[in-house]
Scaffold this motif. Structure first.
Motif, PDB file in Angstrom:
ATOM      1  N   ASP A 192      10.180  -0.175   3.392  1.00  0.00           N
ATOM      2  CA  ASP A 192      10.326   0.860   2.357  1.00  0.00           C
ATOM      3  C   ASP A 192       9.083   1.748   2.333  1.00  0.00           C
ATOM      4  O   ASP A 192       7.964   1.232   2.430  1.00  0.00           O
ATOM      5  CB  ASP A 192      10.446   0.211   0.968  1.00  0.00           C
ATOM      6  CG  ASP A 192      11.845  -0.305   0.718  1.00  0.00           C
ATOM      7  OD1 ASP A 192      12.719  -0.072   1.573  1.00  0.00           O
ATOM      8  OD2 ASP A 192      12.037  -0.948  -0.322  1.00  0.00           O
ATOM      9  N   ASN A 193       9.287   3.039   2.190  1.00  0.00           N
ATOM     10  CA  ASN A 193       8.184   4.005   2.077  1.00  0.00           C
ATOM     11  C   ASN A 193       7.348   4.146   3.345  1.00  0.00           C
ATOM     12  O   ASN A 193       6.277   4.738   3.309  1.00  0.00           O
ATOM     13  CB  ASN A 193       7.244   3.673   0.904  1.00  0.00           C
ATOM     14  CG  ASN A 193       7.918   3.873  -0.430  1.00  0.00           C
ATOM     15  OD1 ASN A 193       8.474   4.948  -0.682  1.00  0.00           O
ATOM     16  ND2 ASN A 193       7.897   2.868  -1.273  1.00  0.00           N
ATOM     17  N   VAL A 194       7.823   3.604   4.451  1.00  0.00           N
ATOM     18  CA  VAL A 194       7.169   3.857   5.749  1.00  0.00           C
ATOM     19  C   VAL A 194       8.068   4.849   6.484  1.00  0.00           C
ATOM     20  O   VAL A 194       9.185   4.522   6.866  1.00  0.00           O
ATOM     21  CB  VAL A 194       6.972   2.572   6.563  1.00  0.00           C
ATOM     22  CG1 VAL A 194       6.371   2.895   7.936  1.00  0.00           C
ATOM     23  CG2 VAL A 194       6.055   1.598   5.812  1.00  0.00           C
ATOM     24  N   VAL A 243       0.839  -1.208   0.000  1.00  0.00           N
ATOM     25  CA  VAL A 243       0.000   0.000   0.000  1.00  0.00           C
ATOM     26  C   VAL A 243       0.874   1.259   0.000  1.00  0.00           C
ATOM     27  O   VAL A 243       0.604   2.221  -0.726  1.00  0.00           O
ATOM     28  CB  VAL A 243      -0.968   0.003   1.204  1.00  0.00           C
ATOM     29  CG1 VAL A 243      -1.756   1.302   1.240  1.00  0.00           C
ATOM     30  CG2 VAL A 243      -1.912  -1.188   1.135  1.00  0.00           C
ATOM     31  N   HIS A 244       1.935   1.237   0.790  1.00  0.00           N
ATOM     32  CA  HIS A 244       2.800   2.425   0.842  1.00  0.00           C
ATOM     33  C   HIS A 244       3.464   2.702  -0.513  1.00  0.00           C
ATOM     34  O   HIS A 244       3.641   3.857  -0.893  1.00  0.00           O
ATOM     35  CB  HIS A 244       3.842   2.280   1.960  1.00  0.00           C
ATOM     36  CG  HIS A 244       3.297   2.631   3.309  1.00  0.00           C
ATOM     37  ND1 HIS A 244       3.791   3.657   4.087  1.00  0.00           N
ATOM     38  CD2 HIS A 244       2.253   2.109   4.005  1.00  0.00           C
ATOM     39  CE1 HIS A 244       3.088   3.735   5.215  1.00  0.00           C
ATOM     40  NE2 HIS A 244       2.159   2.804   5.194  1.00  0.00           N
ATOM     41  N   ALA A 245       3.811   1.642  -1.232  1.00  0.00           N
ATOM     42  CA  ALA A 245       4.413   1.832  -2.563  1.00  0.00           C
ATOM     43  C   ALA A 245       3.401   2.460  -3.515  1.00  0.00           C
ATOM     44  O   ALA A 245       3.745   3.345  -4.317  1.00  0.00           O
ATOM     45  CB  ALA A 245       4.908   0.498  -3.107  1.00  0.00           C
ATOM     46  N   VAL A 246       2.151   2.029  -3.405  1.00  0.00           N
ATOM     47  CA  VAL A 246       1.104   2.611  -4.259  1.00  0.00           C
ATOM     48  C   VAL A 246       0.910   4.088  -3.908  1.00  0.00           C
ATOM     49  O   VAL A 246       0.798   4.949  -4.792  1.00  0.00           O
ATOM     50  CB  VAL A 246      -0.225   1.825  -4.096  1.00  0.00           C
ATOM     51  CG1 VAL A 246      -1.382   2.577  -4.730  1.00  0.00           C
ATOM     52  CG2 VAL A 246      -0.096   0.433  -4.694  1.00  0.00           C
ATOM     53  N   ILE A 247       0.891   4.394  -2.603  1.00  0.00           N
ATOM     54  CA  ILE A 247       0.723   5.795  -2.179  1.00  0.00           C
ATOM     55  C   ILE A 247       1.891   6.634  -2.693  1.00  0.00           C
ATOM     56  O   ILE A 247       1.700   7.742  -3.195  1.00  0.00           O
ATOM     57  CB  ILE A 247       0.601   5.893  -0.639  1.00  0.00           C
ATOM     58  CG1 ILE A 247      -0.697   5.220  -0.176  1.00  0.00           C
ATOM     59  CG2 ILE A 247       0.640   7.354  -0.185  1.00  0.00           C
ATOM     60  CD1 ILE A 247      -0.851   5.118   1.346  1.00  0.00           C
ATOM     61  N   ARG A 248       3.090   6.083  -2.602  1.00  0.00           N
ATOM     62  CA  ARG A 248       4.267   6.834  -3.089  1.00  0.00           C
ATOM     63  C   ARG A 248       4.118   7.162  -4.570  1.00  0.00           C
ATOM     64  O   ARG A 248       4.403   8.268  -5.006  1.00  0.00           O
ATOM     65  CB  ARG A 248       5.539   6.009  -2.843  1.00  0.00           C
ATOM     66  CG  ARG A 248       6.813   6.666  -3.361  1.00  0.00           C
ATOM     67  CD  ARG A 248       7.202   7.912  -2.571  1.00  0.00           C
ATOM     68  NE  ARG A 248       7.628   7.600  -1.226  1.00  0.00           N
ATOM     69  CZ  ARG A 248       7.538   8.456  -0.189  1.00  0.00           C
ATOM     70  NH1 ARG A 248       7.039   9.668  -0.350  1.00  0.00           N
ATOM     71  NH2 ARG A 248       7.944   8.106   1.010  1.00  0.00           N
TER      72      ARG A 248
END
Ligand code: PGA
Length: 252
Positions: free
Chosen positions: A227-229, A188-193
Motif C-alpha cells: 500500500d502507498n508504494v 513509512v509510506h503511510a506516514v508520508i501519505r
C-alpha cells in the motif's frame, strides 16, 4: 500501490555511464515503445553529460528522461552547477533532488532541497524528492521522526506540486543489498501519505511515493505491491536494461 495512480519506475544511474552505455537506454526504450515494459511509467536518469544524447535517443518515444540534481537558481555565477531550465532544455522531464548522496557528500539541507524542488517545478520539471533515515537513526527508533522532518522541510510549498514525486530511500538500504521489512516500508509510506495530505490537501492522496534502496528483480514484487508504494527509484539495477525491465515487469 495506490488505486488510480500510475506507478513510476525511475532509474538513477548516479556517476555511471559513458556514451557507449546509451545502448542500455535504447534497449529500454525499445521495450517501452513495444508495450513490453508493463503498465508503469518508466524514466531513466543518466549523468548530466549524457542527457542531450539520451534525449535524442528517446525522441518520440515513451521512456521518460530525468536528471539527478539541479541548482536552485535559474542562472548565474555557479561554476559547475546546472540549472533546472538547462535540464529541461536538454530534454529532461524529471529531476531527482535531495538524494541522500547529495545530502551526505554535499551537505544539502532540507531547505536547499526544497529550493531545488521549487526551481524544478518552475522550470516545468517533475521533482523526485528523496528522503530517508540513516542506519543509526533507524536503530534509535527515529526513522519516522527523521522522514517526517525531511518531508515537511524538503517538499515544495509553491508551484505545480501535483507533479511532485516522493522517494523514500533508507540510506542504509542504498547500494547495500539490504532492504527494510515490508512492514517497515508500509509504515513509512503511510506516514508520508498522511503528511502529503496535510501539505497538499486532496492532491496529496494521488502523489506518487516511490521506494528506493536495493530494489532488484528478486524483491520488486514484494516491495512494490505494498500500500502507498507507487513505484521504485532504482540505482544499481537500472544500469542494465534487462534488470530494469525485470523490475518494471512487476507492473505487467
Ligand atoms: P540502489 O540505489 O538501488 O543501488 O540501492 C538506489 C538509489 O540510490 O536511488
Amino acid at each position: 500501490m495506490t488505486p488510480g495512480v500510475r506507478p513510476l519506475v525511475a532509474g538513477n544511474w548516479k556517476m555511471n555511464g559513458l556514451s557507449a552505455n546509451l545502448s542500455e537506454v535504447k534497449a529500454m526504450r525499445e521495450a517501452v515503445d513495444a508495450g513490453k515494459a508493463g503498465e508503469a511509467e518508466l524514466a531513466v536518469c543518466p549523468p548530466a553529460t549524457l542527457l542531450a544524447q539520451a534525449a535524442w535517443a528517446l525522441r518520440g518515444g515513451k521512456l521518460s528522461l530525468g536528471a539527478q540534481d539541479c541548482h536552485a537558481k535559474e542562472s548565474g555565477a555557479y561554476t559547475g552547477d546546472i540549472a533546472a531550465p538547462m535540464l529541461k532544455d536538454a530534454g529532461a522531464a524529471y529531476v531527482i533532488v535531495g538524494h541522500s548522496e547529495r545530502r551526505q557528500y554535499h551537505s544539502e539541507t532540507d531547505e536547499q532541497v526544497k529550493a531545488k524542488a521549487e526551481a524544478a517545478l518552475k522550470a516545468g520539471l517533475t521533482a523526485i524528492v528523496c528522503v530517508g533515515e540513516t542506519r543509526a537513526e533507524r536503530e534509535a527508533g527515529k526513522a519516522i521522526e527523521v522522514v517526517s522532518r525531511q518531508i515537511r522541510g524538503s517538499l515544495p510549498a509553491a508551484g505545480a506540486f501535483e507533479t511532485v514525486v516522493v522517494a523514500y530511500e533508507p540510506v542504509w538500504a542504498i547500494g547495500t543489498g539490504l532492504t527494510p521489512t515490508a512492514a517497515d516500508v508500509a509504515e513509512v509510506h503511510a506516514v508520508i501519505r498522511k503528511l502529503l495530505g496535510e501539505l497538499y490537501g486532496a492532491a496529496g492522496a494521488k502523489l506518487r511515493i516511490l521506494y528506493g534502496g536495493s530494489v532488484k528483480p528478486a524483491n520488486a514484487k514484494e516491495l512494490l505491491g505494498l500500500d502507498n508504494v507507487d513505484g521504485a527509484l532504482v540505482g544499481g539495477a537500472s544500469l542494465k536494461a534487462v534488470d530494469f525491465l525485470a523490475i518494471a515487469a512487476t507492473y505487467a
